[in-house]
Scaffold this active site. Structure first.
Site, PDB file in Angstrom:
ATOM      1  N   ARG A 227       0.879  -1.177   0.000  1.00 15.69           N
ATOM      2  CA  ARG A 227       0.000   0.000   0.000  1.00 15.69           C
ATOM      3  C   ARG A 227       0.918   1.230   0.000  1.00 15.69           C
ATOM      4  O   ARG A 227       1.687   1.417   0.943  1.00 15.69           O
ATOM      5  CB  ARG A 227      -0.909   0.003   1.236  1.00 15.69           C
ATOM      6  CG  ARG A 227      -1.909  -1.151   1.254  1.00 15.69           C
ATOM      7  CD  ARG A 227      -2.759  -1.136   2.498  1.00 15.69           C
ATOM      8  NE  ARG A 227      -3.659  -2.276   2.595  1.00 15.69           N
ATOM      9  CZ  ARG A 227      -4.967  -2.207   2.391  1.00 15.69           C
ATOM     10  NH1 ARG A 227      -5.530  -1.029   2.043  1.00 15.69           N
ATOM     11  NH2 ARG A 227      -5.732  -3.288   2.510  1.00 15.69           N
TER      12      ARG A 227
ATOM     13  N   HIS B  21       2.165   6.843  -0.655  1.00 14.27           N
ATOM     14  CA  HIS B  21       1.089   7.834  -0.616  1.00 14.27           C
ATOM     15  C   HIS B  21       1.484   9.084   0.173  1.00 14.27           C
ATOM     16  O   HIS B  21       2.374   9.056   1.027  1.00 14.27           O
ATOM     17  CB  HIS B  21      -0.156   7.234   0.044  1.00 14.27           C
ATOM     18  CG  HIS B  21      -0.693   6.056  -0.710  1.00 14.27           C
ATOM     19  ND1 HIS B  21      -1.558   5.159  -0.134  1.00 14.27           N
ATOM     20  CD2 HIS B  21      -0.468   5.600  -1.969  1.00 14.27           C
ATOM     21  CE1 HIS B  21      -1.848   4.218  -1.022  1.00 14.27           C
ATOM     22  NE2 HIS B  21      -1.198   4.459  -2.148  1.00 14.27           N
TER      23      HIS B  21
ATOM     24  N   LYS C 210       2.128  10.864   9.957  1.00 13.49           N
ATOM     25  CA  LYS C 210       1.502   9.590  10.345  1.00 13.49           C
ATOM     26  C   LYS C 210       2.360   8.893  11.392  1.00 13.49           C
ATOM     27  O   LYS C 210       3.589   8.939  11.338  1.00 13.49           O
ATOM     28  CB  LYS C 210       1.362   8.678   9.128  1.00 13.49           C
ATOM     29  CG  LYS C 210       0.396   9.218   8.088  1.00 13.49           C
ATOM     30  CD  LYS C 210       0.541   8.509   6.768  1.00 13.49           C
ATOM     31  CE  LYS C 210      -0.233   9.253   5.685  1.00 13.49           C
ATOM     32  NZ  LYS C 210       0.161   8.826   4.336  1.00 13.49           N
TER      33      LYS C 210
ATOM     34  N   TYR D 187      -2.826   3.371  12.187  1.00 10.80           N
ATOM     35  CA  TYR D 187      -1.996   4.573  12.190  1.00 10.80           C
ATOM     36  C   TYR D 187      -2.803   5.834  12.435  1.00 10.80           C
ATOM     37  O   TYR D 187      -3.965   5.930  12.030  1.00 10.80           O
ATOM     38  CB  TYR D 187      -1.160   4.698  10.919  1.00 10.80           C
ATOM     39  CG  TYR D 187      -1.883   4.576   9.610  1.00 10.80           C
ATOM     40  CD1 TYR D 187      -2.324   3.346   9.147  1.00 10.80           C
ATOM     41  CD2 TYR D 187      -2.102   5.682   8.816  1.00 10.80           C
ATOM     42  CE1 TYR D 187      -2.980   3.220   7.942  1.00 10.80           C
ATOM     43  CE2 TYR D 187      -2.747   5.568   7.600  1.00 10.80           C
ATOM     44  CZ  TYR D 187      -3.181   4.338   7.172  1.00 10.80           C
ATOM     45  OH  TYR D 187      -3.829   4.220   5.964  1.00 10.80           O
TER      46      TYR D 187
ATOM     47  N   ASP E 169      -5.309  13.878  -2.152  1.00 13.86           N
ATOM     48  CA  ASP E 169      -4.682  12.564  -2.127  1.00 13.86           C
ATOM     49  C   ASP E 169      -3.647  12.466  -3.246  1.00 13.86           C
ATOM     50  O   ASP E 169      -3.925  12.855  -4.380  1.00 13.86           O
ATOM     51  CB  ASP E 169      -5.785  11.494  -2.348  1.00 13.86           C
ATOM     52  CG  ASP E 169      -5.386  10.144  -1.788  1.00 13.86           C
ATOM     53  OD1 ASP E 169      -5.919   9.132  -2.269  1.00 13.86           O
ATOM     54  OD2 ASP E 169      -4.528  10.111  -0.899  1.00 13.86           O
TER      55      ASP E 169
ATOM     56  N   LYS F 203      -5.188   2.008  -8.166  1.00 18.51           N
ATOM     57  CA  LYS F 203      -4.660   3.371  -7.977  1.00 18.51           C
ATOM     58  C   LYS F 203      -3.142   3.347  -7.850  1.00 18.51           C
ATOM     59  O   LYS F 203      -2.439   4.140  -8.486  1.00 18.51           O
ATOM     60  CB  LYS F 203      -5.273   3.999  -6.711  1.00 18.51           C
ATOM     61  CG  LYS F 203      -4.763   5.396  -6.396  1.00 18.51           C
ATOM     62  CD  LYS F 203      -5.296   5.931  -5.074  1.00 18.51           C
ATOM     63  CE  LYS F 203      -4.480   5.461  -3.893  1.00 18.51           C
ATOM     64  NZ  LYS F 203      -4.841   6.123  -2.613  1.00 18.51           N
ATOM     65  N   ASP F 204      -2.626   2.434  -7.059  1.00 22.11           N
ATOM     66  CA  ASP F 204      -1.171   2.382  -6.845  1.00 22.11           C
ATOM     67  C   ASP F 204      -0.453   1.912  -8.100  1.00 22.11           C
ATOM     68  O   ASP F 204       0.647   2.359  -8.417  1.00 22.11           O
ATOM     69  CB  ASP F 204      -0.863   1.478  -5.651  1.00 22.11           C
ATOM     70  CG  ASP F 204      -1.258   2.125  -4.336  1.00 22.11           C
ATOM     71  OD1 ASP F 204      -1.255   1.431  -3.297  1.00 22.11           O
ATOM     72  OD2 ASP F 204      -1.593   3.333  -4.350  1.00 22.11           O
TER      73      ASP F 204
HETATM   74  C1  LIG Z   1      -6.745   6.771   3.282  1.00 24.55           C
HETATM   75  C2  LIG Z   1      -8.238   6.795   3.395  1.00 24.55           C
HETATM   76  C3  LIG Z   1      -9.044   6.088   2.527  1.00 24.55           C
HETATM   77  N1  LIG Z   1     -10.397   6.130   2.656  1.00 24.55           N
HETATM   78  C4  LIG Z   1     -11.206   5.345   1.712  1.00 24.55           C
HETATM   79  C5  LIG Z   1     -10.983   5.716   0.253  1.00 24.55           C
HETATM   80  C6  LIG Z   1     -11.111   4.413  -0.473  1.00 24.55           C
HETATM   81  O1  LIG Z   1     -12.447   4.211  -0.903  1.00 24.55           O
HETATM   82  C7  LIG Z   1     -10.774   3.341   0.552  1.00 24.55           C
HETATM   83  C8  LIG Z   1      -9.410   2.711   0.348  1.00 24.55           C
HETATM   84  O2  LIG Z   1      -8.467   3.773   0.252  1.00 24.55           O
HETATM   85  P1  LIG Z   1      -7.000   3.475  -0.276  1.00 24.55           P
HETATM   86  O3  LIG Z   1      -7.057   2.445  -1.363  1.00 24.55           O
HETATM   87  O4  LIG Z   1      -6.343   4.793  -0.573  1.00 24.55           O
HETATM   88  O5  LIG Z   1      -6.315   2.815   1.011  1.00 24.55           O
HETATM   89  P2  LIG Z   1      -4.767   2.500   1.151  1.00 24.55           P
HETATM   90  O6  LIG Z   1      -4.214   2.011  -0.142  1.00 24.55           O
HETATM   91  O7  LIG Z   1      -4.635   1.649   2.366  1.00 24.55           O
HETATM   92  O8  LIG Z   1      -4.128   3.931   1.407  1.00 24.55           O
HETATM   93  C9  LIG Z   1      -3.473   4.251   2.612  1.00 24.55           C
HETATM   94  O9  LIG Z   1      -2.270   3.565   2.601  1.00 24.55           O
HETATM   95  C10 LIG Z   1      -1.065   4.248   2.826  1.00 24.55           C
HETATM   96  C11 LIG Z   1      -0.106   3.296   3.480  1.00 24.55           C
HETATM   97  C12 LIG Z   1      -1.158   5.516   3.546  1.00 24.55           C
HETATM   98  O10 LIG Z   1      -0.215   5.957   4.188  1.00 24.55           O
HETATM   99  C13 LIG Z   1      -2.368   6.322   3.442  1.00 24.55           C
HETATM  100  O11 LIG Z   1      -2.871   6.590   4.746  1.00 24.55           O
HETATM  101  C14 LIG Z   1      -3.448   5.753   2.659  1.00 24.55           C
HETATM  102  O12 LIG Z   1      -3.272   6.280   1.361  1.00 24.55           O
HETATM  103  O13 LIG Z   1     -10.802   3.993   1.835  1.00 24.55           O
HETATM  104  C15 LIG Z   1     -11.028   6.865   3.639  1.00 24.55           C
HETATM  105  O14 LIG Z   1     -12.260   6.888   3.747  1.00 24.55           O
HETATM  106  N2  LIG Z   1     -10.237   7.584   4.507  1.00 24.55           N
HETATM  107  C16 LIG Z   1      -8.874   7.575   4.432  1.00 24.55           C
HETATM  108  O15 LIG Z   1      -8.206   8.242   5.264  1.00 24.55           O
END
Ligand SMILES: Cc1cn([C@H]2C[C@H](O)[C@@H](COP(=O)(O)OP(=O)(O)O[C@H]3O[C@H](C)C(=O)[C@H](O)[C@H]3O)O2)c(=O)[nH]c1=O
Length: 199
Positions: free
Chosen positions: A59, A62, A72, A132, A143, A169-170
């Site tokens: 993950r 970001h 964080k 976190y 974002d 996304k990533d």
């Molecule tokens: C980050 C975040 C996401 N979301 C929702 C948005 C998406 O629909 C879903 C998954 O989000 P995402 O794919 O961005 O989650 P990660 O890939 O775990 O992203 C995180 O992973 C890395 C390690 C990070 O440091 C960031 O905190 C964050 O970007 O959760 C929210 O509702 N609130 C939030 O604060």
């Protein structure tokens, strides 16, 4: 609470004290007062938790843009990760440099990633839960992401890039060199000065 430095100024490791007994242990995992006493004056306003089922889930990398840039404080509730921070503050002596620290539920270590740094992790055990604290709220319009396998950064995740379990996304994130980068170097972090490195 012990604090250790890393190769990146500002990125530090906390190891909270654990009070063990026949039942297990108790630990204060975060105290604003304790961190302020160590010179880390941050107000965290949001807690996040993610579960990654498969070893090799990545993950990251970001960040959130100003005015909602986030510091964080990362720990592992279950399992083990390599937690990674990358300095992307233009003008920093460590611009584009990365550091990786292993965090696990067993060791209780925490990594502080300041605003201006990319954050990401790779899981090293199945069903790993990462918990976190963030110093600003989620702001989807702010974002941002950089490719986890950006050759200009060269993070060693310990897995072949093709084996990483990624979000779409990533997978589609830009390289650092193509990023409209909002972060500028503003000098050293006082709380980092003279800290011993984690063994
Ligand atoms: C980050 C975040 C996401 N979301 C929702 C948005 C998406 O629909 C879903 C998954 O989000 P995402 O794919 O961005 O989650 P990660 O890939 O775990 O992203 C995180 O992973 C890395 C390690 C990070 O440091 C960031 O905190 C964050 O970007 O959760 C929210 O509702 N609130 C939030 O604060």
């Amino acid at each position: 609470m012990r604090i250790f430095g890393t190769a990146l100024d500002g990125v530090v490791v906390f190891v909270p004290r654990r009070f063990g007994d026949a039942r297990g242990y108790f630990s204060e995992t975060w105290s604003r007062r304790v961190l302020a006493g160590l010179g880390v004056d941050l107000d965290f306003v949001q807690d996040n938790q993610s579960l990654s089922r498969t070893v090799g889930t990545v993950r990251g990398l970001h960040f959130q843009r100003p005015p909602h840039a986030q510091a964080k404080l990362v720990r592992v509730g279950r399992g083990r990760i390599l937690d990674v921070a990358v300095d992307i503050r233009v003008g920093s002596p460590t611009y584009g440099k990365w550091v990786g620290v292993e965090l696990s539920a067993e060791d209780g270590r925490q990594l502080l990633i300041p605003a201006g740094f990319l954050h990401g992790f790779v899981t090293r055990e199945p069903d790993t839960e990462v918990i976190y604290k963030c110093s600003d709220y989620y702001a989807p319009d702010c974002d941002g992401a950089v490719r986890f396998d950006d050759p200009g950064i060269g993070v060693d995740w310990g897995i072949a890039p093709g084996d990483a379990v990624l979000s779409d996304k990533d997978r589609a994130a830009p390289l650092l060199r193509d990023l409209d980068n909002p972060f500028r170097y503003a000098g050293p972090f006082a709380y980092s000065a003279g800290l011993e490195a984690l063994a």
